[in-house]
Design a protein around this motif. Structure first.
Motif, PDB file in Angstrom:
ATOM      1  N   ALA A 108       0.887  -1.182   0.000  1.00 19.14           N
ATOM      2  CA  ALA A 108       0.000   0.000   0.000  1.00 19.14           C
ATOM      3  C   ALA A 108       0.914   1.218   0.000  1.00 19.14           C
ATOM      4  O   ALA A 108       1.192   1.814   1.022  1.00 19.14           O
ATOM      5  CB  ALA A 108      -0.911   0.004   1.220  1.00 19.14           C
ATOM      6  N   CYS A 109       1.375   1.576  -1.209  1.00 20.71           N
ATOM      7  CA  CYS A 109       2.539   2.473  -1.307  1.00 20.71           C
ATOM      8  C   CYS A 109       2.180   3.949  -1.329  1.00 20.71           C
ATOM      9  O   CYS A 109       3.079   4.792  -1.359  1.00 20.71           O
ATOM     10  CB  CYS A 109       3.331   2.109  -2.557  1.00 20.71           C
ATOM     11  SG  CYS A 109       2.435   2.442  -4.103  1.00 20.71           S
ATOM     12  N   ALA A 110       0.900   4.290  -1.332  1.00 17.42           N
ATOM     13  CA  ALA A 110       0.455   5.690  -1.403  1.00 17.42           C
ATOM     14  C   ALA A 110       1.235   6.417  -2.527  1.00 17.42           C
ATOM     15  O   ALA A 110       1.352   5.879  -3.626  1.00 17.42           O
ATOM     16  CB  ALA A 110       0.600   6.367  -0.048  1.00 17.42           C
ATOM     17  N   ALA A 111       1.832   7.576  -2.236  1.00 16.03           N
ATOM     18  CA  ALA A 111       2.490   8.350  -3.296  1.00 16.03           C
ATOM     19  C   ALA A 111       3.941   7.937  -3.504  1.00 16.03           C
ATOM     20  O   ALA A 111       4.701   8.662  -4.156  1.00 16.03           O
ATOM     21  CB  ALA A 111       2.385   9.840  -3.005  1.00 16.03           C
ATOM     22  N   GLY A 112       4.338   6.815  -2.946  1.00 14.07           N
ATOM     23  CA  GLY A 112       5.647   6.249  -3.284  1.00 14.07           C
ATOM     24  C   GLY A 112       6.769   6.480  -2.280  1.00 14.07           C
ATOM     25  O   GLY A 112       7.875   5.965  -2.457  1.00 14.07           O
TER      26      GLY A 112
END
Ligand SMILES: C[S@@+](CC[C@H](N)C(=O)[O-])C[C@H]1O[C@@H](n2cnc3c(N)ncnc32)[C@H](O)[C@@H]1O
Length: 279
Positions: A108-112
């Motif tokens: 669940a990497c969101a914006a990285g």
């Protein structure tokens, strides 16, 4: 927005993402839905939620994305990254010395920020230069987040959260008021949109899974299902890292906690029967 609309929204979210809408605060929901209301030309949140009943996929997807919490930071929960650097990585480098293959999934990497933090630690050790084949997969349900992560451009505030200045200087270049991550780190990460409720069939067996600060949004049944399926793709000596607020209480079966390393778990269960058959 009435009670029935809210209940319907909560239901759609739970069914489609596993997320349980804990706080049904109207103001919070309205704030999150505001960009969707504007984009689709609705009068207000109430009329948007009424339309949601018709299940138009683009609208449902936009609402889901708006309702996800995408907060993240570089090296968030520093201790986790120290555990990865000091315990997990050295062990795996020893265990995989012959194959020189390492497979990591950031679920669940969101914006990285999370996968790029991992990439920086791998880069510190110079694994690629030493001929290691690194697979670093980073996924999130939110397509907008995945696109941002792929671009690798961050605001001043974002890089100030958790990123040491020496790393900013060595891995980013400034473009106007924003910071772009180096091509080298960007190339290390394979980003993809992926819902944790969907089949993990496309994923390779992994040596390390980061699944942090997402399980806490799920109800126990969903949490267990995700943990169960992670254990199926995790190498027998593989490691799972979860967020500090996410204990595996109630789900000790598939994992053993590492001593003195909160949030770090190893997989001990024998490889499940169906995967053994699948080879
Ligand atoms: C709070 S962020 C955590 C980001 C990062 N792992 C960290 O710890 O900083 C939670 C992320 O989980 C994602 N998410 C929520 N439900 C999901 C699901 N069903 N499948 C995949 N990702 C999901 C959200 O889009 C969001 O980007």
């Amino acid at each position: 927005m009435n009670g029935a609309d809210l209940a319907y929204l909560a239901n759609v979210l739970r069914r489609r993402t596993g997320i349980v809408l804990a706080e049904k605060k109207t103001s919070m929901i309205e704030t999150r839905l505001a960009p969707v209301i504007r984009r689709f030309g609705f009068r207000d949140a109430g009329s948007l939620l009424k339309e949601l009943h018709y299940g138009h996929e683009a609208l449902v997807q936009a609402v889901i994305e708006a309702m996800t919490t995408n907060d993240s930071a570089f090296f968030r929960d520093r201790r986790t990254f120290e555990e990865f650097r000091d315990i997990v990585l050295p062990n795996l480098m020893e265990e995989r010395a012959e194959t020189k293959q390492l497979r990591i999934w950031c679920a669940a990497c969101a914006a990285g920020q999370e996968p790029y933090s991992i990439a920086m630690l791998l880069d510190d050790v110079g694994l690629i230069e030493q001929g290691w084949q690194i697979t670093l997969i980073a996924t999130d349900i939110n397509t907008e987040m995945v696109a941002r992560a792929q671009e690798g451009v961050y605001s001043q505030i974002e890089v100030q959260r958790g990123l040491p200045i020496r790393r900013l200087a060595s891995h980013f270049t400034k473009e106007d008021e924003r910071w772009r991550i180096s091509d080298k780190l960007r190339r290390m990460v394979n980003f993809r949109t992926f819902n944790l409720l969907d089949s993990f069939g496309w994923l390779p067996d992994c040596d390390v899974v980061f699944c942090r600060n997402v399980l806490m949004y799920f109800e126990p049944k969903t949490r267990f299902s995700v943990l169960d399926r992670i254990s199926e793709i995790l190498a027998p000596d593989g490691a799972l890292l979860v967020g500090p607020a996410e204990s595996l209480v109630g789900y000790e079966l598939g994992y053993v906690p590492a001593e003195h390393a909160p949030g770090l778990f190893y997989r001990t269960r024998p490889v499940p029967f169906r995967r053994r058959i699948a080879g």
